[in-house]
Design a protein around this motif. Structure first.
Motif, PDB file in Angstrom:
ATOM      1  N   TRP A  50      10.623  -1.578  -0.383  1.00  0.00           N
ATOM      2  CA  TRP A  50      12.022  -1.932  -0.663  1.00  0.00           C
ATOM      3  C   TRP A  50      12.491  -3.019   0.306  1.00  0.00           C
ATOM      4  CZ3 TRP A  50      16.493  -1.488   2.328  1.00  0.00           C
ATOM      5  CH2 TRP A  50      17.706  -1.659   1.646  1.00  0.00           C
ATOM      6  N   MET A  51      12.124  -2.867   1.594  1.00  0.00           N
ATOM      7  CA  MET A  51      12.584  -3.847   2.587  1.00  0.00           C
ATOM      8  C   MET A  51      12.021  -5.234   2.331  1.00  0.00           C
ATOM      9  SD  MET A  51      12.698  -1.612   6.091  1.00  0.00           S
ATOM     10  CE  MET A  51      13.237  -2.940   7.160  1.00  0.00           C
ATOM     11  N   MET A  52      10.766  -5.299   1.923  1.00  0.00           N
ATOM     12  CA  MET A  52      10.194  -6.623   1.676  1.00  0.00           C
ATOM     13  C   MET A  52      10.724  -7.218   0.369  1.00  0.00           C
ATOM     14  SD  MET A  52       8.834  -6.832   4.516  1.00  0.00           S
ATOM     15  CE  MET A  52       8.646  -8.584   4.302  1.00  0.00           C
TER      16      MET A  52
ATOM     17  N   LEU B 267       0.872  -1.170   0.000  1.00  0.00           N
ATOM     18  CA  LEU B 267       0.000   0.000   0.000  1.00  0.00           C
ATOM     19  C   LEU B 267       0.909   1.219   0.000  1.00  0.00           C
ATOM     20  CD1 LEU B 267      -1.755  -2.342   1.355  1.00  0.00           C
ATOM     21  CD2 LEU B 267      -3.118  -0.458   2.286  1.00  0.00           C
ATOM     22  N   ILE B 268       0.882   1.952  -1.094  1.00  0.00           N
ATOM     23  CA  ILE B 268       1.825   3.069  -1.198  1.00  0.00           C
ATOM     24  C   ILE B 268       1.118   4.413  -1.215  1.00  0.00           C
ATOM     25  CG2 ILE B 268       2.003   2.835  -3.732  1.00  0.00           C
ATOM     26  CD1 ILE B 268       5.001   3.809  -3.306  1.00  0.00           C
ATOM     27  N   SER B 269       1.513   5.278  -0.298  1.00  0.00           N
ATOM     28  CA  SER B 269       1.015   6.653  -0.287  1.00  0.00           C
ATOM     29  C   SER B 269       2.057   7.457  -1.052  1.00  0.00           C
ATOM     30  CB  SER B 269       0.910   7.136   1.155  1.00  0.00           C
ATOM     31  OG  SER B 269       2.193   7.178   1.739  1.00  0.00           O
ATOM     32  N   GLY B 270       2.138   8.738  -0.825  1.00  0.00           N
ATOM     33  CA  GLY B 270       3.238   9.469  -1.456  1.00  0.00           C
ATOM     34  C   GLY B 270       4.294   9.804  -0.430  1.00  0.00           C
ATOM     35  N   GLY B 271       4.183   9.185   0.765  1.00  0.00           N
ATOM     36  CA  GLY B 271       5.042   9.596   1.880  1.00  0.00           C
ATOM     37  C   GLY B 271       6.418   8.949   1.867  1.00  0.00           C
ATOM     38  N   ILE B 272       7.099   9.109   2.963  1.00  0.00           N
ATOM     39  CA  ILE B 272       8.470   8.602   3.084  1.00  0.00           C
ATOM     40  C   ILE B 272       8.466   7.099   3.396  1.00  0.00           C
ATOM     41  CG2 ILE B 272      10.585   8.723   4.496  1.00  0.00           C
ATOM     42  CD1 ILE B 272       9.853  11.710   4.975  1.00  0.00           C
ATOM     43  N   ASP B 273       7.503   6.669   4.190  1.00  0.00           N
ATOM     44  CA  ASP B 273       7.570   5.330   4.776  1.00  0.00           C
ATOM     45  C   ASP B 273       7.250   4.183   3.812  1.00  0.00           C
ATOM     46  OD1 ASP B 273       8.127   6.619   7.158  1.00  0.00           O
ATOM     47  OD2 ASP B 273       6.018   6.719   7.728  1.00  0.00           O
ATOM     48  N   SER B 274       6.159   4.319   3.081  1.00  0.00           N
ATOM     49  CA  SER B 274       5.727   3.144   2.319  1.00  0.00           C
ATOM     50  C   SER B 274       6.723   2.699   1.236  1.00  0.00           C
ATOM     51  CB  SER B 274       4.308   3.316   1.775  1.00  0.00           C
ATOM     52  OG  SER B 274       4.055   4.611   1.338  1.00  0.00           O
TER      53      SER B 274
ATOM     54  N   PRO C 289      -1.866 -12.043   6.166  1.00  0.00           N
ATOM     55  CA  PRO C 289      -0.865 -11.373   7.014  1.00  0.00           C
ATOM     56  C   PRO C 289      -0.565  -9.961   6.492  1.00  0.00           C
ATOM     57  CG  PRO C 289       0.033 -13.402   6.040  1.00  0.00           C
ATOM     58  CD  PRO C 289      -1.348 -13.251   5.525  1.00  0.00           C
ATOM     59  N   VAL C 290      -0.361  -9.037   7.430  1.00  0.00           N
ATOM     60  CA  VAL C 290       0.034  -7.678   7.048  1.00  0.00           C
ATOM     61  C   VAL C 290       1.464  -7.481   7.521  1.00  0.00           C
ATOM     62  CG1 VAL C 290      -0.462  -5.217   7.274  1.00  0.00           C
ATOM     63  CG2 VAL C 290      -2.345  -6.884   7.358  1.00  0.00           C
ATOM     64  N   PHE C 291       2.362  -7.256   6.587  1.00  0.00           N
ATOM     65  CA  PHE C 291       3.764  -7.030   6.940  1.00  0.00           C
ATOM     66  C   PHE C 291       4.002  -5.541   7.112  1.00  0.00           C
ATOM     67  CE2 PHE C 291       5.259 -11.069   4.492  1.00  0.00           C
ATOM     68  CZ  PHE C 291       4.787 -11.854   5.531  1.00  0.00           C
ATOM     69  N   ARG C 292       4.607  -5.200   8.246  1.00  0.00           N
ATOM     70  CA  ARG C 292       4.934  -3.796   8.540  1.00  0.00           C
ATOM     71  C   ARG C 292       6.423  -3.740   8.896  1.00  0.00           C
ATOM     72  NH1 ARG C 292      -0.208  -4.781  10.928  1.00  0.00           N
ATOM     73  NH2 ARG C 292      -1.775  -3.276  10.234  1.00  0.00           N
ATOM     74  N   PRO C 293       7.259  -3.760   7.883  1.00  0.00           N
ATOM     75  CA  PRO C 293       8.696  -3.884   8.168  1.00  0.00           C
ATOM     76  C   PRO C 293       9.273  -2.704   8.955  1.00  0.00           C
ATOM     77  CG  PRO C 293       8.323  -3.433   5.844  1.00  0.00           C
ATOM     78  CD  PRO C 293       6.982  -3.723   6.432  1.00  0.00           C
ATOM     79  N   LEU C 294       8.562  -1.576   9.004  1.00  0.00           N
ATOM     80  CA  LEU C 294       9.099  -0.413   9.731  1.00  0.00           C
ATOM     81  C   LEU C 294       8.590  -0.353  11.161  1.00  0.00           C
ATOM     82  CD1 LEU C 294       8.587   2.396   7.030  1.00  0.00           C
ATOM     83  CD2 LEU C 294      10.284   0.567   7.099  1.00  0.00           C
ATOM     84  N   ILE C 295       7.905  -1.394  11.601  1.00  0.00           N
ATOM     85  CA  ILE C 295       7.131  -1.313  12.837  1.00  0.00           C
ATOM     86  C   ILE C 295       7.940  -0.806  14.026  1.00  0.00           C
ATOM     87  CG2 ILE C 295       7.430  -3.735  13.625  1.00  0.00           C
ATOM     88  CD1 ILE C 295       4.105  -1.855  13.599  1.00  0.00           C
TER      89      ILE C 295
END
Ligand code: ATP
Ligand code: MG
Length: 395
Positions: free
Chosen positions: A196-198, A184-191, A312-318
């Motif tokens: 990339w991490m996954m 799920l990509i917004s225009g922000g820094i995090d997504s 499953p929802v992966f949140r690699p920045l958690i």
């Protein structure tokens, strides 16, 4: 005969036992695609991958592309020569000349590895003989076995491979070895960082972006394209699904209490994303959330978001701080794109006092009385698909 060869080392793949041929095949696919148009001939041999056929003038570009291929530990630009001792000495000399040109200081050490046990010298003898020869040819050189400026390596295999450089690459696992995930990509820094991490762990990405025109603009969508193009340099092509979200956001605004707007919105995003993800054969959703970053990312809020999905929802920045995320986004060059100031649908109808300790029952109550299934279906059906490639015309 002197051939230009890129010698590729792959790390973690060693661990994979019976899956290893599969991982190696995927890695070779990724390497070929990173080097497409460069006449690369890729060959695997004994835990290494060799790339032949690249023009030396393209070496730098080739190495820079390979640095983005997950699964590669390091690359050494090498020369491959016949296993004839004189030829090896000459080739080592010309490599040493080049290394000295780039490096005025001048201690060195010879390393060697002899896979071909028929070769006339063993590895200790190779080091000794070649070290002595280089010392006689380059008066300014001296040996330092502990921290040499120049490490000259010789590997005796089907040919003799000689190099002085080891360029560290992205690590991780080849994309496509760990299934497919929906970012799920917004225009922000995090997504983009989350994606990339996954991808680094071998997950092939598709992406979903929610757009709410006229509250959000075409430029916000273009920004998502630019971000994904950057991520695609690592992950390979990404299919982007842009979901028309205006109707649902307006329904939320007209029917739910203001303090739960964002949470209901996130639950709707998850429901829609899961539908698309299943259709596209994905096994997980991926978001850029981290605990406590905003009201919708407290633990109770995340529990409410998760309650609508079975995937499953992966949140690699958690567990990451914003600084840490920013450091990665700079490294992968998404940061400057992310900070362009276009509005996201998350900033439309933002509540002044969002609830930070919601309960699932409370949110379900807020959603009751509104018909969501049909609007969700319309949103899924109205989705527009684009393929994002790392390099497109005009870049
Ligand atoms: P980001 O920097 O990725 O925007 P954020 O910290 O701003 O994240 P939120 O705006 O709360 O966090 O969004 C949390 C997550 O929800 C995002 O990381 C992203 O995965 C997803 N998301 C948010 N907005 C959108 C959108 N418009 N389209 C798709 N996904 C979104
Ligand atoms: Mg955001």
């Amino acid at each position: 005969m002197m051939e230009n060869v890129l010698l590729i080392r792959y790390g973690e793949l060693h661990l994979k036992g019976l899956n290893r041929p599969f991982f190696e095949r995927k890695l070779i696919e990724r390497i070929k695609s990173a080097l497409s148009g460069m006449n690369a001939q890729v060959r695997r041999e004994q835990g290494r991958i060799f790339v032949f056929g690249i023009d030396p003038s393209m070496n730098e570009q080739a190495v820079s592309n390979l640095k983005r291929v997950f699964g590669i530990h390091s690359v050494s630009p090498s020369v491959g020569v016949n296993k004839d001792w004189n030829t090896i000495k000459q080739a080592a000399c010309s490599l040493m000349e080049r290394a000295l040109a780039a490096n005025a200081s001048s201690t060195f050490k010879v390393y060697s590895k002899r896979s071909d046990k028929q070769f006339e010298l063993n590895s200790v003898a190779i080091c000794r003989e070649l070290g002595g020869y280089l010392l006689s040819r380059f008066p300014k050189l001296s040996v330092d076995v502990h921290s040499p400026d120049i490490q000259l390596c010789v590997e005796i295999r089907d040919m003799a491979y000689i190099y002085t450089e080891e360029v560290y690459c992205a690590g991780g696992m080849p994309v496509g070895t760990a299934g497919r995930g929906t970012l799920l990509i917004s225009g922000g820094i995090d997504s983009p960082v989350a994606g990339w991490m996954m991808a680094k762990r071998g997950i092939e990405l598709i992406a979903i972006h929610f757009a709410s025109p006229p509250y959000t603009s075409q430029r916000a969508e273009q920004k998502v394209h630019s971000l994904l193009r950057q991520v695609a340099k690592y992950s390979g092509r990404i299919m982007l699904f842009v979901v028309p979200f205006t109707e649902i956001q307006e329904l939320i605004k007209d029917n739910c209490p203001e303090e739960v707007f964002t949470l209901v919105m996130r639950r709707m995003m998850m429901r829609i994303s899961q539908e698309i993800a299943i259709k596209e054969g994905c096994q997980a959703l991926i978001t850029g959330e981290s605990v406590g970053q905003v009201a919708s990312q407290t633990m109770p809020a995340i529990a409410c978001t998760d309650a609508v999905t079975s995937m499953p929802v992966f949140r690699p920045l958690i567990g990451m701080d914003k600084d840490e995320v920013i450091a990665i986004s700079r490294k992968i060059e998404t940061f400057d794109i992310s900070i362009q100031p276009y509005e996201d649908c998350c900033t439309v109808f933002t509540p002044k006092h969002p609830r930070t300790h919601p309960t699932i029952a409370g949110i379900e109550k807020a959603e009751r009385g509104t018909e969501w299934d049909e609007p969700i279906k319309r949103a899924v059906e109205g989705t527009k698909v684009t393929v994002i490639k790392a390099f497109s015309k005009g870049d």
